[in-house]
Design a protein around this motif. Sequence first.
Motif, PDB file in Angstrom:
ATOM      1  N   VAL A   1       0.674  -1.630   0.168  1.00  0.00           N
ATOM      2  CA  VAL A   1       0.103   0.069  -0.025  1.00  0.00           C
ATOM      3  C   VAL A   1       0.634   1.507  -0.070  1.00  0.00           C
ATOM      4  O   VAL A   1       2.480   0.701   0.555  1.00  0.00           O
ATOM      5  N   ASP A   2       0.519   2.370  -0.380  1.00  0.00           N
ATOM      6  CA  ASP A   2       1.295   3.418  -0.307  1.00  0.00           C
ATOM      7  C   ASP A   2       1.728   3.981   1.101  1.00  0.00           C
ATOM      8  O   ASP A   2       0.662   4.570   2.101  1.00  0.00           O
ATOM      9  N   ALA A   3       2.689   3.695   1.719  1.00  0.00           N
ATOM     10  CA  ALA A   3       3.099   3.592   3.205  1.00  0.00           C
ATOM     11  C   ALA A   3       4.295   4.392   3.385  1.00  0.00           C
ATOM     12  O   ALA A   3       5.641   3.676   3.203  1.00  0.00           O
ATOM     13  N   ASP A   4       4.943   5.769   4.671  1.00  0.00           N
ATOM     14  CA  ASP A   4       5.559   6.097   4.458  1.00  0.00           C
ATOM     15  C   ASP A   4       5.881   5.373   5.555  1.00  0.00           C
ATOM     16  O   ASP A   4       6.695   5.525   6.659  1.00  0.00           O
ATOM     17  N   VAL A   5       4.839   5.773   6.262  1.00  0.00           N
ATOM     18  CA  VAL A   5       4.855   5.235   7.565  1.00  0.00           C
ATOM     19  C   VAL A   5       4.515   4.074   8.438  1.00  0.00           C
ATOM     20  O   VAL A   5       2.638   4.234   7.942  1.00  0.00           O
ATOM     21  N   GLY A   6       4.203   3.344   9.397  1.00  0.00           N
ATOM     22  CA  GLY A   6       3.769   1.816   9.917  1.00  0.00           C
ATOM     23  C   GLY A   6       3.686   1.909  11.142  1.00  0.00           C
ATOM     24  O   GLY A   6       4.962   2.540  11.987  1.00  0.00           O
ATOM     25  N   LEU A   7       2.655   1.234  11.863  1.00  0.00           N
ATOM     26  CA  LEU A   7       2.732   1.287  13.307  1.00  0.00           C
ATOM     27  C   LEU A   7       2.024  -0.422  13.244  1.00  0.00           C
ATOM     28  O   LEU A   7       0.867  -0.715  12.688  1.00  0.00           O
ATOM     29  N   ALA A   8       2.648  -0.521  14.371  1.00  0.00           N
ATOM     30  CA  ALA A   8       2.118  -1.902  15.106  1.00  0.00           C
ATOM     31  C   ALA A   8       2.008  -1.670  16.092  1.00  0.00           C
ATOM     32  O   ALA A   8       2.730  -1.009  17.474  1.00  0.00           O
ATOM     33  N   CYS A   9       0.742  -2.597  16.454  1.00  0.00           N
ATOM     34  CA  CYS A   9       0.536  -2.215  17.901  1.00  0.00           C
ATOM     35  C   CYS A   9      -0.270  -4.344  18.943  1.00  0.00           C
ATOM     36  O   CYS A   9      -0.361  -4.906  18.199  1.00  0.00           O
ATOM     37  N   ASN A  10       0.524  -4.638  19.508  1.00  0.00           N
ATOM     38  CA  ASN A  10       1.184  -5.696  20.221  1.00  0.00           C
ATOM     39  C   ASN A  10       0.304  -5.942  21.111  1.00  0.00           C
ATOM     40  O   ASN A  10       1.104  -5.207  22.133  1.00  0.00           O
ATOM     41  N   VAL A  11      -0.534  -7.503  21.929  1.00  0.00           N
ATOM     42  CA  VAL A  11      -1.503  -7.329  23.074  1.00  0.00           C
ATOM     43  C   VAL A  11      -1.354  -8.467  23.818  1.00  0.00           C
ATOM     44  O   VAL A  11      -0.784  -9.109  23.139  1.00  0.00           O
ATOM     45  N   GLY A  12      -0.861  -8.069  25.150  1.00  0.00           N
ATOM     46  CA  GLY A  12      -0.807  -9.340  26.146  1.00  0.00           C
ATOM     47  C   GLY A  12      -1.646  -9.409  26.706  1.00  0.00           C
ATOM     48  O   GLY A  12      -2.036  -8.432  27.009  1.00  0.00           O
ATOM     49  N   GLY A  13      -2.132 -10.592  26.794  1.00  0.00           N
ATOM     50  CA  GLY A  13      -3.005 -11.331  27.508  1.00  0.00           C
ATOM     51  C   GLY A  13      -4.514 -10.038  27.410  1.00  0.00           C
ATOM     52  O   GLY A  13      -4.384 -10.071  25.694  1.00  0.00           O
ATOM     53  N   PHE A  14      -5.515 -10.188  27.593  1.00  0.00           N
ATOM     54  CA  PHE A  14      -6.550  -9.357  27.344  1.00  0.00           C
ATOM     55  C   PHE A  14      -5.822  -7.227  27.542  1.00  0.00           C
ATOM     56  O   PHE A  14      -6.982  -6.706  28.050  1.00  0.00           O
ATOM     57  N   GLY A  15      -5.656  -7.091  27.105  1.00  0.00           N
ATOM     58  CA  GLY A  15      -4.843  -5.923  27.086  1.00  0.00           C
ATOM     59  C   GLY A  15      -3.682  -5.488  28.122  1.00  0.00           C
ATOM     60  O   GLY A  15      -3.794  -4.182  29.091  1.00  0.00           O
ATOM     61  N   ASN A  16      -4.047  -6.709  28.912  1.00  0.00           N
ATOM     62  CA  ASN A  16      -2.666  -6.526  30.160  1.00  0.00           C
ATOM     63  C   ASN A  16      -1.978  -5.534  29.924  1.00  0.00           C
ATOM     64  O   ASN A  16      -1.075  -4.496  30.569  1.00  0.00           O
ATOM     65  N   CYS A  17      -0.798  -6.178  29.140  1.00  0.00           N
ATOM     66  CA  CYS A  17       0.283  -5.239  28.678  1.00  0.00           C
ATOM     67  C   CYS A  17       0.743  -5.314  26.818  1.00  0.00           C
ATOM     68  O   CYS A  17       0.353  -5.668  26.201  1.00  0.00           O
ATOM     69  N   VAL A  18       0.741  -4.012  26.525  1.00  0.00           N
ATOM     70  CA  VAL A  18       0.550  -3.650  25.021  1.00  0.00           C
ATOM     71  C   VAL A  18       1.781  -3.096  25.239  1.00  0.00           C
ATOM     72  O   VAL A  18       2.624  -1.749  25.567  1.00  0.00           O
ATOM     73  N   ILE A  19       2.279  -3.066  22.904  1.00  0.00           N
ATOM     74  CA  ILE A  19       3.487  -2.233  23.221  1.00  0.00           C
ATOM     75  C   ILE A  19       3.097  -1.639  21.520  1.00  0.00           C
ATOM     76  O   ILE A  19       2.284  -2.578  20.794  1.00  0.00           O
ATOM     77  N   THR A  20       3.537  -0.929  21.337  1.00  0.00           N
ATOM     78  CA  THR A  20       3.245   0.123  20.197  1.00  0.00           C
ATOM     79  C   THR A  20       3.909   0.768  19.695  1.00  0.00           C
ATOM     80  O   THR A  20       5.339   1.636  19.920  1.00  0.00           O
ATOM     81  N   THR A  21       4.436   0.099  18.063  1.00  0.00           N
ATOM     82  CA  THR A  21       6.148   0.710  17.588  1.00  0.00           C
ATOM     83  C   THR A  21       5.620   1.360  16.389  1.00  0.00           C
ATOM     84  O   THR A  21       4.972   0.961  15.290  1.00  0.00           O
ATOM     85  N   ILE A  22       6.309   2.551  16.097  1.00  0.00           N
ATOM     86  CA  ILE A  22       6.252   3.061  14.919  1.00  0.00           C
ATOM     87  C   ILE A  22       7.730   3.034  13.949  1.00  0.00           C
ATOM     88  O   ILE A  22       8.534   3.713  14.741  1.00  0.00           O
TER      89      ILE A  22
END
Lengths: 385, 385
Positions: free
Chosen positions: A359-380
């Motif tokens: 797709v047309d993308a310069d900047v992307g984001l990943a959101c990884n969720v542990g448990g039921f939102g117990n712990c979360v990492i967001t990476t750009i």
Amino acid sequence: MSTNVAVIGASMTQFGQREAWIQGLLAEAGAACLDDAGVAPDAVEHLYVSNMASGEFEGQTGVPNALAHDLDCLPAYTQRVDQTSSSGGAGMYAAWQSVASGASEMTLLVGGEKMTHRSTGEATDVIASLTHPVEYKHGVTLPSFAGLTARRYLDRYDAPRESLGKVAVKNHENGVDNPHAQFQKEVDLETVLESPIVADPLRLYDFCPITDGSAALMFCPESVAKEYTDEYALVSGVGGATDTHVVHERAEPTVMGGVVESGKEAYEMSGYGPEDIDVAELHDMFTILEFLQMEGLDFAEQGAAWELVEEGKTECDGELPINTSGGLKSKGHPLGASGVAQGYEIYKQVLGEAGPRQVDADVGLACNVGGFGNCVITTIMEAGA
Amino acid sequence: MSTNVAVIGASMTQFGQREAWIQGLLAEAGAACLDDAGVAPDAVEHLYVSNMASGEFEGQTGVPNALAHDLDCLPAYTQRVDQTSSSGGAGMYAAWQSVASGASEMTLLVGGEKMTHRSTGEATDVIASLTHPVEYKHGVTLPSFAGLTARRYLDRYDAPRESLGKVAVKNHENGVDNPHAQFQKEVDLETVLESPIVADPLRLYDFCPITDGSAALMFCPESVAKEYTDEYALVSGVGGATDTHVVHERAEPTVMGGVVESGKEAYEMSGYGPEDIDVAELHDMFTILEFLQMEGLDFAEQGAAWELVEEGKTECDGELPINTSGGLKSKGHPLGASGVAQGYEIYKQVLGEAGPRQVDADVGLACNVGGFGNCVITTIMEAGA
């Protein structure tokens, strides 16, 4: 001012039911990543392995050390990163820290899990061991939280049940173009809506499968990256946060505090906002989670994510393509690998190397969720200079 | 130039057989460390938990998230650090990286393990899961490696069996002054030498016990430390390295490559050499390991560590006191806690707060060994300004 951290290589194995055990899967992805990055094994200074439960699933621990041995990376420093289902995202954060701190000039991250040799019940039990023991004793597993939350979401925001189904349809459609995906086949809305109930209102096709697989990324300072390649990505922002261990203590179940907080951190560090994100990989372990992350990351107003899905805005030709890889839903969810595989997709997208999924993308984001939102990492991530 | 990383608080629980389960042990040490550092729970930005096997020992995973909840540190970022028996040292490295990279301005590290509810055989099996599966299938556990290596060491360097026994005697003597130690009682050389054979030539008293316990340290930039206290330690150097997963592939079993490499890194980063170290905590899971680390860290020539022990140079009133805490041998070895507890002892020693165990020490070193030297972390600390 920390070092700018670059990603110079990426790989992932075929996801699905694999014969190889954990050590073989990790070695496959690790070797492919060394090759993709053009990095000699003995140049690797730190090696992180994202894995939730090799001990519980296979009776094997110490896999990072074994992997360093297998890949000929000795005496590289090795460590396992566990943050349950978000171990892969946590691995990206650990790898970033290792480079940004100056501890390592070449860090290989390999995430993986081997699960399909265990029954669905056994795998669910291992995953449920992350919940609060009181909840666990009462039979509340992650799928049941998902069902309760989906019911609440549909009622509170007057959203149609079909909108959840459309997440599954979209992600399966995207998975068709991903040769590494566990399921490379479309499903139609009727199939989703008529599949067996798992946790009402969610049905079989609202859930990701149980999967074996591995993925890897190579991190180094931007100055070192330039010695290897002109085609690299930069980690623009990363943030991690937690929410209550006991899910019922949260004020509003349709708001994932860990997503909100980790997103804020990642946006602040990167200088980007939700409006700057061109493509996102969200943790669609259950279809409802894609809505909650879209809202927590400010891609949509609270209670309005379903409208974007209904309008097709998160499809590959929409304003904000979400889960171009097929997501956990069709690509599969080998716990420790999933966050790294999200990173793989964003890396490929921002470099323009995503093939038929591009797709047309310069900047992307990943959101990884542990448990039921117990712990979360967001990476750009974004394309380097 | 990375941020200077300081340690501003430390705690450890009673080691031994405890009623509390892992969550309770971690919370006990974590709360005590917050108190010792004078840090409010909501000031904690990153929380690392060093733990090898809560899933295997207790069927509970996701403990870092649960701990953040228990300690009221939400939404702090949390992650589990696993490097098998050196998880605690790896946690110190992770905490250092989190601060040095600028990712966190206040990082709490809590290490812990709950083991005594399992039989010795079960605990040994969990630990043995880190060995190569081929070795494991043939019944080669860590104690048997220790026996083979001890035999080789005694033969090759013409060392008396008594010298190994004297390591146990010394560490038990030191443990008498440590109120947190599992065993606070002296043993004499005859008792050690006449105890039951476990892995010839090593006998029961050459081995550390199975232990429950937890320990914690608080890390922050030196600039932040000064806002809290005048009494802080600095992490002067840290290094981590691995050796072969398959022990029999090593050229010389009496040389631990991971110890050598991690020590070199820590010395180089700190600017100190072995001659500058005033006190050391070494990983005496088996008495023979104390010799191998003394030599790998250049405290003694290859094959000569036993002479220093015979001469009493590693006793509390000797030139280089080793394991003033009592070591793993008498303090106990709750896997994920042990490396952090080594850090606790060095922190107390360099600040002059070690009470009846206090020796004359400006600079101290901790060496934490995973597996049979499979992975090793060496950390050097000194008193802050």
